[in-house]
Design a protein around this motif. Sequence first.
Motif, PDB file in Angstrom:
ATOM      1  N   LEU A 414      31.312  32.602  39.825  1.00  0.00           N
ATOM      2  CA  LEU A 414      31.980  33.789  40.798  1.00  0.00           C
ATOM      3  C   LEU A 414      32.288  34.574  40.050  1.00  0.00           C
ATOM      4  O   LEU A 414      32.757  35.736  39.757  1.00  0.00           O
ATOM      5  N   LEU A 415      32.655  34.415  38.371  1.00  0.00           N
ATOM      6  CA  LEU A 415      33.309  34.296  37.743  1.00  0.00           C
ATOM      7  C   LEU A 415      32.616  35.079  36.822  1.00  0.00           C
ATOM      8  O   LEU A 415      32.911  36.134  35.693  1.00  0.00           O
ATOM      9  N   TYR A 416      30.880  34.915  36.460  1.00  0.00           N
ATOM     10  CA  TYR A 416      30.062  35.800  35.742  1.00  0.00           C
ATOM     11  C   TYR A 416      30.098  36.730  36.108  1.00  0.00           C
ATOM     12  O   TYR A 416      29.784  37.792  36.794  1.00  0.00           O
ATOM     13  N   GLY A 417      30.315  37.281  34.405  1.00  0.00           N
ATOM     14  CA  GLY A 417      30.454  39.043  34.274  1.00  0.00           C
ATOM     15  C   GLY A 417      31.476  39.438  33.969  1.00  0.00           C
ATOM     16  O   GLY A 417      31.395  40.772  33.605  1.00  0.00           O
ATOM     17  N   PHE A 418      32.547  38.887  34.598  1.00  0.00           N
ATOM     18  CA  PHE A 418      33.495  39.654  34.913  1.00  0.00           C
ATOM     19  C   PHE A 418      34.127  38.982  32.906  1.00  0.00           C
ATOM     20  O   PHE A 418      33.712  38.286  32.558  1.00  0.00           O
ATOM     21  N   LYS A 419      34.919  39.785  32.983  1.00  0.00           N
ATOM     22  CA  LYS A 419      36.116  39.439  31.517  1.00  0.00           C
ATOM     23  C   LYS A 419      37.394  39.813  31.378  1.00  0.00           C
ATOM     24  O   LYS A 419      38.228  40.112  32.466  1.00  0.00           O
ATOM     25  N   LEU A 420      38.215  39.531  30.467  1.00  0.00           N
ATOM     26  CA  LEU A 420      39.209  39.804  29.632  1.00  0.00           C
ATOM     27  C   LEU A 420      39.996  40.785  29.855  1.00  0.00           C
ATOM     28  O   LEU A 420      39.190  41.487  28.593  1.00  0.00           O
ATOM     29  N   HIS A 421      41.100  41.472  30.480  1.00  0.00           N
ATOM     30  CA  HIS A 421      42.079  42.944  29.301  1.00  0.00           C
ATOM     31  C   HIS A 421      42.257  42.638  28.837  1.00  0.00           C
ATOM     32  O   HIS A 421      43.028  41.384  27.867  1.00  0.00           O
ATOM     33  N   SER A 422      42.153  43.508  27.017  1.00  0.00           N
ATOM     34  CA  SER A 422      42.654  42.939  25.942  1.00  0.00           C
ATOM     35  C   SER A 422      44.142  43.063  26.361  1.00  0.00           C
ATOM     36  O   SER A 422      44.617  42.365  25.094  1.00  0.00           O
ATOM     37  N   SER A 423      44.823  42.431  27.443  1.00  0.00           N
ATOM     38  CA  SER A 423      46.602  42.187  27.165  1.00  0.00           C
ATOM     39  C   SER A 423      46.075  40.932  26.880  1.00  0.00           C
ATOM     40  O   SER A 423      47.200  40.006  27.456  1.00  0.00           O
ATOM     41  N   CYS A 424      45.259  40.492  27.457  1.00  0.00           N
ATOM     42  CA  CYS A 424      45.036  39.169  28.439  1.00  0.00           C
ATOM     43  C   CYS A 424      44.568  38.100  26.788  1.00  0.00           C
ATOM     44  O   CYS A 424      44.066  37.440  26.553  1.00  0.00           O
TER      45      CYS A 424
END
Length: 495
Positions: A414-424
């Motif tokens: 379900l998270l394929y393609g998602f990414k973390l914001h630089s703040s994370c």
Amino acid sequence: MQSNRQERRQTDMENGHHTQSSGSEKHTSIHDCAQSGDIEGFQKLIQDDPSLLNSKTAIKLETPLHLSASNNRTDIVKFLLEWKGDDKLDLEVKNMYGETPLHVAAKNGCDEAAKLLLAHGALVEAKTKYGVTPLMLSVCYATRAEDCLIVETLLEKNADCDATDDENMTPIDHISKIQESGKLLDLLLSHQVKQRKERLDEACKKQKERMDALEKELSDIVGLDELKRQLRKWAKGILLNERRKAIGLKIVTAGRLPHMAFLGNPGTGKTMVARILGRLLHSVGILQTDKVKEVQRTDLIGKYIGQTGPKTRKKIKEAEGGILFVDEAYRLIPEERSGKDYGLEALEEIMSCMDNGKVLVIFAGYNEAMQRVISSNEGFSRRVTNIFNFKDLSCEELANILHIKMKNQSKDSLLYGFKLHSSCTVDAIAELIKRETMKTQRMKMNGGLVDIMLSNAKGNLDLRLSDDCSDREELLTITLEDFEAAMESVPECFA
């Protein structure tokens, strides 16, 4: 009723003979034609009865290809190799000594026949029932005839100068056994040096590729430094043995598999590491396959007498060649035994398979509870010599795992393609975990906390975005704000 002529033909065929007429009637076998080089008679017999193509003599079990190759009857060898009929020529057929046609060509110095056989794919490393290769037989011929031509032909096809027969003799040893031959010995030694260099170069290339793959897999394991060190030691030892073999050293490898116990709380990565282990140990040759068969008590225990043994053996069979991962292994030995329990029987079945080298067993479970398993069977400590403690994960390690999981999402996730914001950043996530959870929560959940955080953060992202949002970056980027909201939904039952 068969005619007398037909009866005679049948009798001749049963004895390895076929009738041929040439002017006056005469009896000539297919094998006589092959040996003498009678191409016309041979072709007629084969065309009349293609089943003679692979027919064998009564005693030595030699085929027409054996006899024509051993006598350098190249016309007949070529005819056989180019045969296009429904009956297929057996190029690797063996006589009573286990010799192929290439073997008999080599031992008789029939260079032209050997070249034809090799050009059509004859196996240059084929072995007789005594482990002898064509090169060994060609060496014996060359020492007798003082003619190295057949040896050179086989070496051009990279025949192995380090191959050994059942007496552990190489082609070079066969020279020494018969007589010294300077030219022949120099020829073989020069090829041996070349082959060993090529094998060493290939072994070095494979070693680098495998060690790079190993390090890539190990980079996804957080902590567990002792386990990583052990894996590197196993892998490097096996790969260095390949180098040793490449330069002709005799290496004896241990047959027992490194059975293990993984001790630690849930979520510390025991199952994940077992799967990585399967891939690693297969890639370096310890295991035949990379499969990991995960089982628990219910997969092994029967309800009635006589059911547990067969049920457990079935699971062991399914794991052969790979890993049998016994999760929550302490449940095989209940803390309080009431009535008849078959867990010990299942454990004994597993113990009995651990010495045959067919399956690697990993027992996993809580540290304290696993002591019951270890003490319940006197053979456990002897067989399970690698025990690794999976410590509870720190806030920093949990943050690292979160980043690794986001980087390695599978296409069906379900998270394929998602990414973390630089703040994370790792530090920011670690600080959030430390601030919003208690130590008891982290001990009971470990990596499970990361899964909850990712799922809840994605849910908060969906809730936060407007219905008409179409910006690709916004749709796929999880922020620190999402993780902060996610922490509010961490189950209190783990506190």
